[in-house]
Motif scaffolding. Structure first.
Motif, PDB file in Angstrom:
ATOM      1  N   ARG A 180       0.829  -1.196   0.000  1.00  0.00           N
ATOM      2  CA  ARG A 180       0.000   0.000   0.000  1.00  0.00           C
ATOM      3  C   ARG A 180       0.869   1.254   0.000  1.00  0.00           C
ATOM      4  O   ARG A 180       2.062   1.196   0.322  1.00  0.00           O
ATOM      5  CB  ARG A 180      -0.987   0.013   1.162  1.00  0.00           C
ATOM      6  N   THR A 182       1.102   5.308   1.309  1.00  0.00           N
ATOM      7  CA  THR A 182       0.601   6.208   2.347  1.00  0.00           C
ATOM      8  C   THR A 182       1.177   7.599   2.141  1.00  0.00           C
ATOM      9  O   THR A 182       2.384   7.749   1.929  1.00  0.00           O
ATOM     10  CB  THR A 182       0.975   5.701   3.751  1.00  0.00           C
ATOM     11  N   SER A 199      -4.088   6.453   3.067  1.00  0.00           N
ATOM     12  CA  SER A 199      -3.390   5.382   2.352  1.00  0.00           C
ATOM     13  C   SER A 199      -4.307   4.709   1.339  1.00  0.00           C
ATOM     14  O   SER A 199      -5.542   4.785   1.427  1.00  0.00           O
ATOM     15  CB  SER A 199      -2.828   4.355   3.336  1.00  0.00           C
ATOM     16  N   TRP A 200      -3.633   4.025   0.384  1.00  0.00           N
ATOM     17  CA  TRP A 200      -4.333   3.320  -0.684  1.00  0.00           C
ATOM     18  C   TRP A 200      -3.668   1.966  -0.884  1.00  0.00           C
ATOM     19  O   TRP A 200      -2.444   1.859  -0.910  1.00  0.00           O
ATOM     20  CB  TRP A 200      -4.235   4.100  -1.997  1.00  0.00           C
ATOM     21  N   GLU A 204      -5.431   0.594  -6.204  1.00  0.00           N
ATOM     22  CA  GLU A 204      -6.223   1.807  -6.049  1.00  0.00           C
ATOM     23  C   GLU A 204      -5.404   3.012  -6.500  1.00  0.00           C
ATOM     24  O   GLU A 204      -4.197   3.063  -6.267  1.00  0.00           O
ATOM     25  CB  GLU A 204      -6.646   2.006  -4.592  1.00  0.00           C
ATOM     26  N   VAL A 206      -3.711   6.464  -6.365  1.00  0.00           N
ATOM     27  CA  VAL A 206      -3.230   7.396  -5.351  1.00  0.00           C
ATOM     28  C   VAL A 206      -3.666   8.797  -5.769  1.00  0.00           C
ATOM     29  O   VAL A 206      -3.357   9.242  -6.877  1.00  0.00           O
ATOM     30  CB  VAL A 206      -1.698   7.330  -5.210  1.00  0.00           C
ATOM     31  N   LYS A 207      -4.372   9.478  -4.893  1.00  0.00           N
ATOM     32  CA  LYS A 207      -4.883  10.812  -5.210  1.00  0.00           C
ATOM     33  C   LYS A 207      -4.162  11.848  -4.365  1.00  0.00           C
ATOM     34  O   LYS A 207      -4.476  12.046  -3.190  1.00  0.00           O
ATOM     35  CB  LYS A 207      -6.391  10.861  -4.975  1.00  0.00           C
ATOM     36  N   GLU A 215      -3.464  12.317  -9.890  1.00  0.00           N
ATOM     37  CA  GLU A 215      -3.914  10.952  -9.626  1.00  0.00           C
ATOM     38  C   GLU A 215      -2.896   9.995 -10.225  1.00  0.00           C
ATOM     39  O   GLU A 215      -2.541  10.114 -11.403  1.00  0.00           O
ATOM     40  CB  GLU A 215      -5.297  10.721 -10.222  1.00  0.00           C
ATOM     41  N   THR A 218      -1.924   2.700  -9.802  1.00  0.00           N
ATOM     42  CA  THR A 218      -1.001   1.729  -9.199  1.00  0.00           C
ATOM     43  C   THR A 218      -1.295   0.299  -9.656  1.00  0.00           C
ATOM     44  O   THR A 218      -0.807  -0.657  -9.049  1.00  0.00           O
ATOM     45  CB  THR A 218      -1.070   1.796  -7.660  1.00  0.00           C
TER      46      THR A 218
END
Length: 227
Positions: A180, A182, A199-200, A204, A206-207, A215, A218
């Protein structure tokens, strides 16, 4: 006559060297790697919490993550010439206030700070030049990038970046148990902590919020392979 400092290296194996000066001073003069007789094969040496951390060159998956992040910044710059951010890889950063020296995987600077660094031909950036730093973990030293944990309570880059006030710290953790990304924000230099985070999971997007408004997909990011 004062004795030369005898220090240990944190790496796959621990050994001892007598150095002609402090590790930080040698690092600042680009003499530390030679003093430690390190190979010139991509091996990095950083000073984190006063300890010398020696890391081998990263694997392709690690570099591909950095490439993916860079591409989003480059694309934004090409689409909008007024885009205010520039990025650069493997740039030395001198944390003079705490006598540490880091080599982030990616640094993001404002256009103005980027121009000043190029004009001055800086070899080591001060933290005040940075808006965002990116670190991607590797199997042998992931703990030095993360927020301290009970198993590894020592000083880490997460603390160092917060202590010198780097506004945004993006940590891509490729550990298969984590997988993930963060984003840490609101550094507190007094406590050496980031107060906020989001976190993503891998897969997902990452924004990155303002001031970046980017954006980052991933979908192709892979955890490292367990040995």
């Amino acid at each position: 006559m004062e004795e030369s400092p005898k220090v240990s290296i944190i790496a796959a194996a621990c050994r001892y060297h007598e150095l002609p000066d402090t590790p930080y001073n040698l690092w600042m003069r680009d003499e530390l790697a030679d003093a430690l007789e390190l190979p010139h094969d991509g091996t990095r040496v950083e000073i984190i919490g006063g300890e010398m951390i020696v890391s081998p060159g990263p694997d392709y998956g690690h570099n591909a993550v950095i490439r993916g992040i860079q591409q989003r910044f480059f694309a934004a710059e090409l689409t909008d010439p007024s885009f205010p951010w520039r990025c650069i890889t493997t740039q030395d950063v001198k944390l003079s206030d705490i006598h540490d020296g880091y080599i982030p995987d990616l640094c993001v600077l404002s256009v103005e700070n980027d121009k000043q660094a190029r004009t001055a031909q800086l070899k080591k950036l001060p933290p005040r030049s940075l808006e965002l730093v990116v670190e991607v973990t590797s199997p042998n030293n992931a703990f030095v990038d993360r927020e301290p944990r009970r198993r590894h309570p020592a000083f880490t880059k997460w603390i160092g970046y917060a202590r010198v006030g780097v506004p945004y710290y993006l940590l891509v953790d490729r550990d298969p148990r984590e997988a993930r990304t963060t984003l840490f924000t609101q550094p507190d230099p007094t406590s050496g902590e980031y107060r906020e985070s989001v976190s993503w999971a891998f897969g997902e997007a990452v924004k990155l919020p303002e001031p970046f408004c980017l954006e980052i997909p991933t979908d192709e990011w892979e955890p490292w392979q367990r040995s």
